[in-house]
Structure formats: C-alpha cells, structure tokens
Design an enzyme around this catalytic site. Sequence first.
Site, PDB file in Angstrom:
ATOM      1  N   LYS A 112      18.395 -29.152  29.240  1.00  0.00           N
ATOM      2  CA  LYS A 112      18.401 -30.590  29.934  1.00  0.00           C
ATOM      3  C   LYS A 112      19.371 -31.889  28.067  1.00  0.00           C
ATOM      4  CE  LYS A 112      15.649 -30.813  33.310  1.00  0.00           C
ATOM      5  NZ  LYS A 112      15.587 -29.258  33.365  1.00  0.00           N
TER       6      LYS A 112
HETATM    7  C1  PLP Z   1      15.487 -28.768  34.492  1.00  0.00           C
HETATM    8  C2  PLP Z   1      14.684 -27.054  34.182  1.00  0.00           C
HETATM    9  C3  PLP Z   1      15.344 -26.587  35.839  1.00  0.00           C
HETATM   10  C4  PLP Z   1      16.104 -27.299  36.789  1.00  0.00           C
HETATM   11  O1  PLP Z   1      16.833 -27.938  36.826  1.00  0.00           O
HETATM   12  P1  PLP Z   1      17.297 -29.188  38.249  1.00  0.00           P
HETATM   13  O2  PLP Z   1      18.311 -29.758  37.835  1.00  0.00           O
HETATM   14  O3  PLP Z   1      15.823 -30.162  38.151  1.00  0.00           O
HETATM   15  O4  PLP Z   1      17.465 -28.868  39.439  1.00  0.00           O
HETATM   16  C5  PLP Z   1      15.788 -24.900  35.253  1.00  0.00           C
HETATM   17  N1  PLP Z   1      15.270 -24.613  34.391  1.00  0.00           N
HETATM   18  C6  PLP Z   1      14.950 -25.393  33.348  1.00  0.00           C
HETATM   19  C7  PLP Z   1      14.648 -24.070  32.232  1.00  0.00           C
HETATM   20  C8  PLP Z   1      15.175 -26.742  33.119  1.00  0.00           C
HETATM   21  O5  PLP Z   1      14.592 -27.659  32.121  1.00  0.00           O
END
Ligand code: PLP
Length: 464
Positions: A112
């Site tokens: 993120k």
């Molecule tokens: C947010 C997240 C996901 C999922 O990603 P999306 O874009 O919501 O599909 C997968 N793995 C981790 C570690 C995340 O923080």
Amino acid sequence: MKYISTRGEAERLGFEDILLAGLARDGGLYLPESWPTLSSETIASFPKKSFAEIAVEVIAPFTGDDITRAELARMAEEAYATFNSTEVTPLHTLKPGLTVLELFHGPTLAFKDVAMQLLARLMDHVLAKRGARATIVGATSGDTGGAAIEAFRTSKRVDVVILFPEGRVSDVQRRMMTTPKEKNVHAIAVRGTFDDCQALVKGMFNDHAFRDRVELSGVNSINWARIVAQVTYYFYAASRLTGVKGPLSFAVPTGNFGDIFAGYVAKKMGLPIDKLIIASNENDILPRAVETGVYAMKGVVPTTSPSMDIQVSSNFERYLFEASGRDAALVRSLMTSLASNGRFELGTLWPTLKADFAAVSASENDVARCIRATAAETGYVADPHTACALVAAERVPQGETVVLATAHPAKFPDAIEAITGKNPALPKGFEHLMTDEERFEVLPNSLDAIEEFVLRHSRVASGV
Ligand SMILES: *Cc1c(COP(=O)(O)O)cnc(C)c1O
C-alpha cells in the site's frame, strides 16, 4: 484527461477533482474516459529508467494537464525515496520462471505504501494550489490504514480518520496506525468486520451534507490515483525481467481487486501480459465468480492473510464496467442486485471474466504448506498473502510468472512463527514500534457515532 463514473450519473471531472473526491456522487467509481497507451519506444526505454522515472511515464497520461511532468517527477522522487531499497520494488527469483516482486520495502512494510506515498504528495499539492483542506476517512483490513497514517502524518492540509475492524488486524498492523503521535491522524477500532468499516465509509460519502461539511476525501483503493500508482510496478517488473519483450503472467494476492485491476490497466496500456491470476484466501468470492458465473456474498472467515479477509471486492465494479463495454445501466442493475440480494449473475460477462482472469482460492493448509515448502526449497520466507499467490501460480502453470509479494513476513509474526517455528525479525528502523504508546478509540458499528467523531476531529468542520 476526464473521468466518468461506472454508474454513469455523476459529473465528468478532471484528475484533481477525482483525486479529492474518491467515490463518485452517484455511488460509482471513476475511470478515465479513454485508455491511454504507451508507445513501444516509451516502453522499450524502461529498462534504463529508474522506478520513479517509469512512474512518471505511466502516470502522466492520467494526470493530463492538471499536474506538470516536472511536478509529478519531483513528487515521485520524494515518494519513492522513503523506501529502504534503491530499486524500490526489487525482484527476487525463486526458481527459473518464478519470480517474486517485493512491494513491501516502504515505511509500513506492505504494498500500500507504493501508492499511498505518492497519493499523499499529490493531494497536498492540489490542496495547496487551491488553498483548501480535506478530511480523509478510510476503512482498512489492516495495511491501508497504516500506509495512510504514515503518508499523511506530516500533512498540514489533511486530517485522517481510519476505521479498522477491532481485533482483526495484527499487532504490528495496529501499532503502525496507533503509535504515530501527530494530531491530524486518528485510528478507530470498529466493533465489526472490514466490510462493516467499508460500509461506514460508503455511508459517510453518501451523506452529502456531511461530505461537504468536512470536505470528505477517500484513500481506499476506490481512489483512482492509487490504482494508477500501482500500474507502475507491472511495467517495472517487466522492464527488469524480460526487457518488456516476452509476455509475463502475474499472480496477485487479491482483496478489494485494486492491485490486480492495476495489472489489467497495464495490459490495456500496452504491457504484454499473458495471464492475470487472482489469488484469494478462503474468502473466495472472486474464484467462485470465475468458476460459477455468480458473484455472491458470503460471511467473512478470518485467516492468516487478514488484508484479504473481505466478502466484497469494491474495484470489481470497475472491471464490470469495462467488461460490459462501459454499460453503466448494467453496472447499476448489478450493484442494486448485490445490495438487495447479496448476489448477481454475471450472464454474458462470465466468458469475458474467464478469458481475462484465472482465479485460485488458497486454503489455510495450502498457505502453511506453501510457506514451509518455499522456505525449505529456496530459503525464502513468504508472508501469508504472498503465499496465496505462490499457491495460485503453482495451480495455474504459465510461462514466466511474477508473484506479487504484498507484505513483509514480519508484519504477521504470529502466523509465520506458527507455520515455520521461527519469529521473523522486523527490519532495521522498526525497533520502537512494539513499545511506543498506542492511541485509539473503540466505537460501535454505527454511522452516527463515527460521523460524530469525525466532526469533532476534523479541522475543516471545526474551522481551526
Ligand atoms: C491490501 C492488501 C492486499 C489486497 O489488495 P487489493 O488491492 O485490495 O486487492 C493483499 N495483500 C496485502 C498485504 C494487502 O495489504
């Protein structure tokens, strides 16, 4: 570049406006009016460019005239300088044909950060230009919240309120949200699930009087700027692995469908991608949809990959809009059916979905077995989210495959220790995290209670 809503009933807006708006006023999600493509010469130049330079090439067509290339380049440089790897998202080959793309070298150890560090700079830039302020509310299944609080905690123009499901995030995840001391960032433990948190955020956006009063803005992956920023690393991986020649497949740990939708966008922009593989944990709404043609909600089960413990994938709406040839009326009817019946049939969109994506649900056993086997065979310790994608890559054998590693294993130490017998150490620089004082509020799953909290803490609403 102008943006339109997937539900077809909101105003067309430019990049700056959709950056601040998040969700469209008709309840839909914004998408660009048309898809820009990168010329083959531009793509061929990527192997010699840095991550930040590639980001500028990928993102500039979406920001259009709203932000100059020089401004974008400065913000990208600053954003990616916060990463503890000069490559920003380094690749790690496990065996011939299988490479991990490590997206977790940012300040909160999950992918993120890649988008959020840039998003915060873009928002501050636009707000400063307008002499404005904003209040951000966001729901988190664990990682978005920390990334948002970390990215915005030095912002003079933005207050951030993050809702997380009480007791359903790891200690490390919670502490990343609750230990920053700045007064403009707030974490709320909601007595409910991630989907409840997400519904509360949608509720605040649909309360137009409230929305205007606090200048509400969103940083969940419904915010288009986040998706765009994630497109960069698909191009980056290809540039380092194949020089963007042969097609690659990508296996993507999937929750809200934002990350994998960025891969879909990369393909539309001209990146040769073979298969996009949706990797879910036991919360398998997407693999069930691909298999049965019915998108149907089910209760959430907690797993060792909590950032994927969700029952509805918000960004799937963007895909439905594209797959239907941009039929906003159809999207509206599918979303109405989902809201009232908890399900809809894909109908004519089903074959398209099956052609565009493969999907695999990894059980908790699969995840544990995969983490142990990968560690034994290669010495590489994958976090449980990444492991879902390793399982998926194994089940859908392709040519050259890139597995997106979305979190550092030390973000989920209890799960990793239970599986491998070893506690993964936090990287350097995180020594204080587990002892710093925490600050957060516990609130019921109630829109009134949350709105009251936001009104009390937003500098826009209180005018200070
Ligand atoms: C947010 C997240 C996901 C999922 O990603 P999306 O874009 O919501 O599909 C997968 N793995 C981790 C570690 C995340 O923080």
